[in-house]
Design a protein around this motif. Structure first.
Motif, PDB file in Angstrom:
ATOM      1  N   ALA A 173      19.641   1.972   1.253  1.00  0.00           N
ATOM      2  CA  ALA A 173      18.577   2.857   0.782  1.00  0.00           C
ATOM      3  C   ALA A 173      17.443   2.160   0.059  1.00  0.00           C
ATOM      4  CB  ALA A 173      19.170   3.917  -0.155  1.00  0.00           C
ATOM      5  N   ARG A 174      17.575   0.855  -0.275  1.00  0.00           N
ATOM      6  CA  ARG A 174      16.585   0.309  -1.203  1.00  0.00           C
ATOM      7  C   ARG A 174      16.070  -1.101  -0.883  1.00  0.00           C
ATOM      8  NH1 ARG A 174      17.282   1.603  -5.832  1.00  0.00           N
ATOM      9  NH2 ARG A 174      18.989   3.072  -5.636  1.00  0.00           N
ATOM     10  N   VAL A 175      16.332  -1.644   0.287  1.00  0.00           N
ATOM     11  CA  VAL A 175      15.812  -2.974   0.631  1.00  0.00           C
ATOM     12  C   VAL A 175      14.951  -2.897   1.884  1.00  0.00           C
ATOM     13  CG1 VAL A 175      16.383  -5.338   1.319  1.00  0.00           C
ATOM     14  CG2 VAL A 175      17.757  -4.185  -0.431  1.00  0.00           C
ATOM     15  N   LEU A 176      13.735  -3.436   1.777  1.00  0.00           N
ATOM     16  CA  LEU A 176      12.825  -3.560   2.914  1.00  0.00           C
ATOM     17  C   LEU A 176      12.632  -5.049   3.129  1.00  0.00           C
ATOM     18  CD1 LEU A 176      11.112  -2.011   4.951  1.00  0.00           C
ATOM     19  CD2 LEU A 176       9.276  -1.924   3.256  1.00  0.00           C
ATOM     20  N   ARG A 177      13.074  -5.543   4.283  1.00  0.00           N
ATOM     21  CA  ARG A 177      13.128  -6.983   4.543  1.00  0.00           C
ATOM     22  C   ARG A 177      12.083  -7.398   5.575  1.00  0.00           C
ATOM     23  NH1 ARG A 177      16.539 -11.500   4.608  1.00  0.00           N
ATOM     24  NH2 ARG A 177      16.268 -12.757   6.487  1.00  0.00           N
ATOM     25  N   PHE A 178      11.543  -8.623   5.395  1.00  0.00           N
ATOM     26  CA  PHE A 178      10.523  -9.151   6.295  1.00  0.00           C
ATOM     27  C   PHE A 178      10.933 -10.526   6.809  1.00  0.00           C
ATOM     28  CE2 PHE A 178       8.748  -6.436   3.076  1.00  0.00           C
ATOM     29  CZ  PHE A 178       7.987  -5.535   3.800  1.00  0.00           C
ATOM     30  N   ASP A 179      10.880 -10.697   8.144  1.00  0.00           N
ATOM     31  CA  ASP A 179      11.146 -11.982   8.790  1.00  0.00           C
ATOM     32  C   ASP A 179       9.946 -12.370   9.639  1.00  0.00           C
ATOM     33  OD1 ASP A 179      14.290 -12.797   8.609  1.00  0.00           O
ATOM     34  OD2 ASP A 179      14.078 -10.611   8.593  1.00  0.00           O
ATOM     35  N   SER A 180       9.865 -13.656  10.013  1.00  0.00           N
ATOM     36  CA  SER A 180       8.689 -14.125  10.755  1.00  0.00           C
ATOM     37  C   SER A 180       9.069 -15.140  11.829  1.00  0.00           C
ATOM     38  CB  SER A 180       7.686 -14.772   9.789  1.00  0.00           C
ATOM     39  OG  SER A 180       6.622 -15.351  10.499  1.00  0.00           O
ATOM     40  N   PHE A 181       8.701 -14.839  13.082  1.00  0.00           N
ATOM     41  CA  PHE A 181       8.893 -15.815  14.153  1.00  0.00           C
ATOM     42  C   PHE A 181       7.834 -16.917  14.098  1.00  0.00           C
ATOM     43  CE2 PHE A 181      11.188 -12.244  16.204  1.00  0.00           C
ATOM     44  CZ  PHE A 181      12.396 -12.891  16.371  1.00  0.00           C
TER      45      PHE A 181
ATOM     46  N   THR B   6      12.741  -4.814   8.486  1.00  0.00           N
ATOM     47  CA  THR B   6      14.008  -4.098   8.611  1.00  0.00           C
ATOM     48  C   THR B   6      14.238  -3.339   7.317  1.00  0.00           C
ATOM     49  OG1 THR B   6      14.845  -6.006   9.865  1.00  0.00           O
ATOM     50  CG2 THR B   6      16.450  -4.341   9.195  1.00  0.00           C
ATOM     51  N   GLY B   7      14.695  -2.103   7.412  1.00  0.00           N
ATOM     52  CA  GLY B   7      14.935  -1.362   6.183  1.00  0.00           C
ATOM     53  C   GLY B   7      15.252   0.091   6.432  1.00  0.00           C
ATOM     54  N   PRO B   8      15.199   0.911   5.373  1.00  0.00           N
ATOM     55  CA  PRO B   8      15.498   2.339   5.496  1.00  0.00           C
ATOM     56  C   PRO B   8      14.568   3.019   6.501  1.00  0.00           C
ATOM     57  CG  PRO B   8      15.403   1.676   3.188  1.00  0.00           C
ATOM     58  CD  PRO B   8      14.884   0.518   3.994  1.00  0.00           C
ATOM     59  N   LYS B   9      15.114   3.895   7.312  1.00  0.00           N
ATOM     60  CA  LYS B   9      14.356   4.535   8.380  1.00  0.00           C
ATOM     61  C   LYS B   9      13.065   5.197   7.906  1.00  0.00           C
ATOM     62  CE  LYS B   9      14.847   7.791  12.229  1.00  0.00           C
ATOM     63  NZ  LYS B   9      15.763   8.723  12.938  1.00  0.00           N
ATOM     64  N   PRO B  10      13.062   5.949   6.780  1.00  0.00           N
ATOM     65  CA  PRO B  10      11.807   6.590   6.356  1.00  0.00           C
ATOM     66  C   PRO B  10      10.688   5.591   6.067  1.00  0.00           C
ATOM     67  CG  PRO B  10      13.676   7.583   5.234  1.00  0.00           C
ATOM     68  CD  PRO B  10      14.188   6.344   5.923  1.00  0.00           C
ATOM     69  N   LEU B  11      11.030   4.434   5.491  1.00  0.00           N
ATOM     70  CA  LEU B  11      10.009   3.427   5.180  1.00  0.00           C
ATOM     71  C   LEU B  11       9.511   2.743   6.453  1.00  0.00           C
ATOM     72  CD1 LEU B  11      11.427   1.749   1.936  1.00  0.00           C
ATOM     73  CD2 LEU B  11       9.875   3.699   2.172  1.00  0.00           C
TER      74      LEU B  11
ATOM     75  N   GLU C 173       0.828  -1.214   0.000  1.00  0.00           N
ATOM     76  CA  GLU C 173       0.000   0.000   0.000  1.00  0.00           C
ATOM     77  C   GLU C 173       0.857   1.258   0.000  1.00  0.00           C
ATOM     78  OE1 GLU C 173      -4.221  -1.053   2.133  1.00  0.00           O
ATOM     79  OE2 GLU C 173      -2.543  -0.546   3.439  1.00  0.00           O
ATOM     80  N   MET C 174       1.970   1.204   0.717  1.00  0.00           N
ATOM     81  CA  MET C 174       2.852   2.357   0.850  1.00  0.00           C
ATOM     82  C   MET C 174       3.570   2.693  -0.466  1.00  0.00           C
ATOM     83  SD  MET C 174       6.025   2.824   3.539  1.00  0.00           S
ATOM     84  CE  MET C 174       6.771   1.234   3.116  1.00  0.00           C
ATOM     85  N   LEU C 175       3.956   1.663  -1.198  1.00  0.00           N
ATOM     86  CA  LEU C 175       4.822   1.858  -2.363  1.00  0.00           C
ATOM     87  C   LEU C 175       4.108   1.789  -3.705  1.00  0.00           C
ATOM     88  CD1 LEU C 175       7.810  -0.352  -1.115  1.00  0.00           C
ATOM     89  CD2 LEU C 175       7.729   2.150  -1.183  1.00  0.00           C
ATOM     90  N   LEU C 176       2.874   1.288  -3.725  1.00  0.00           N
ATOM     91  CA  LEU C 176       2.190   1.045  -4.993  1.00  0.00           C
ATOM     92  C   LEU C 176       0.792   1.661  -5.001  1.00  0.00           C
ATOM     93  CD1 LEU C 176       3.119  -2.732  -5.155  1.00  0.00           C
ATOM     94  CD2 LEU C 176       4.083  -0.974  -6.663  1.00  0.00           C
ATOM     95  N   SER C 177       0.400   2.141  -6.174  1.00  0.00           N
ATOM     96  CA  SER C 177      -0.964   2.634  -6.390  1.00  0.00           C
ATOM     97  C   SER C 177      -1.603   1.816  -7.495  1.00  0.00           C
ATOM     98  CB  SER C 177      -0.941   4.119  -6.791  1.00  0.00           C
ATOM     99  OG  SER C 177      -0.357   4.903  -5.784  1.00  0.00           O
ATOM    100  N   ALA C 178      -2.910   1.890  -7.607  1.00  0.00           N
ATOM    101  CA  ALA C 178      -3.609   1.175  -8.672  1.00  0.00           C
ATOM    102  C   ALA C 178      -3.021   1.563 -10.024  1.00  0.00           C
ATOM    103  CB  ALA C 178      -5.099   1.501  -8.627  1.00  0.00           C
ATOM    104  N   GLY C 179      -2.725   0.544 -10.830  1.00  0.00           N
ATOM    105  CA  GLY C 179      -2.146   0.793 -12.144  1.00  0.00           C
ATOM    106  C   GLY C 179      -0.637   0.744 -12.176  1.00  0.00           C
ATOM    107  N   ASP C 180       0.014   0.797 -11.002  1.00  0.00           N
ATOM    108  CA  ASP C 180       1.471   0.659 -10.958  1.00  0.00           C
ATOM    109  C   ASP C 180       1.872  -0.774 -11.283  1.00  0.00           C
ATOM    110  OD1 ASP C 180       1.877   3.284 -10.306  1.00  0.00           O
ATOM    111  OD2 ASP C 180       2.239   2.929  -8.174  1.00  0.00           O
TER     112      ASP C 180
END
Length: 207
Positions: free
Chosen positions: A138-146, A160-165, A8-15
């Protein structure tokens, strides 16, 4: 939930979103109603194929006139669900280099990283987030799961990733779910106390 908020943060409809073919059905279930255009990247035993990704990016303007070039790529680099492919370090580096060249954000969905049995001399392959940090982060947003590492019922993951994101994800969480389960987080915290911290956790994963 973290993935959904990131989409939702990075994409809009049609992207357009670059995705492995095949990819995780749970992500597809969210992306379909979001009306995001999925751009398939070929895969093999070792994950997404660099040449396929390069071909799509280099030829985007000529093959997709008037269409916005993708800004995000979604990948499951370890034990990909459903293909089972695992990306080598050399392939990750090549993908990362293309991301830099074409200004892409990499969504690294890696819940199986610590379950990977392909450990050489006590070391797992370097992740995209580590490559990114070495390059400035600057360009990787990572997801881990317990949920994969402790118990399916724990339902605790982290990004885990860039502070602004990460800050935007945190604000979104405050607005939609107020706070992740305190009880589940307490269980995870106590397990780390039992293991004796990060080193003990890694030993647990190796066992």
């Amino acid at each position: 939930d973290g993935l959904a908020k990131s989409f939702e943060m990075l994409l809009s409809a049609g992207d357009s979103l670059l995705v492995e073919n095949p990819t995780y059905s749970g992500s597809l279930a969210f992306l379909g109603p979001a009306k995001v255009d999925l751009v398939s990247i070929e895969t093999d035993l070792h994950g997404l194929k660099v040449e396929s990704l390069k071909n799509v990016l280099v030829n985007w303007e000529s093959k997709n006139p008037g269409k916005k070039k993708p800004r995000v790529i979604y990948t499951i680099p370890t034990g990909s669900n459903p293909s089972g492919g695992t990306m080598s370090l050399s392939r990750k580096q090549a993908v990362y280099d293309l991301a830099v060249e074409h200004d892409l954000i990499i969504l690294e969905d890696d819940p199986y990283y610590f379950l990977n049995l392909e450990v050489v001399n006590g070391k797992r392959d370097t992740s995209f987030i580590t490559i990114d940090r070495q390059a400035g982060g600057a360009r990787v947003l990572r997801f881990d799961s317990f949920s994969k590492l402790l118990s399916a019922g724990v339902r605790v993951g982290f990004a885990t990733g860039p502070k602004p994101l990460i800050e935007r994800l945190d604000l979104h969480t405050q607005a939609t779910m107020l706070h992740a389960s305190g009880l589940s987080q307490a269980v995870v915290s106590k397990m780390f106390d039992y293991w004796g911290g990060t080193v003990g956790f890694l030993n647990h994963c190796d066992e």
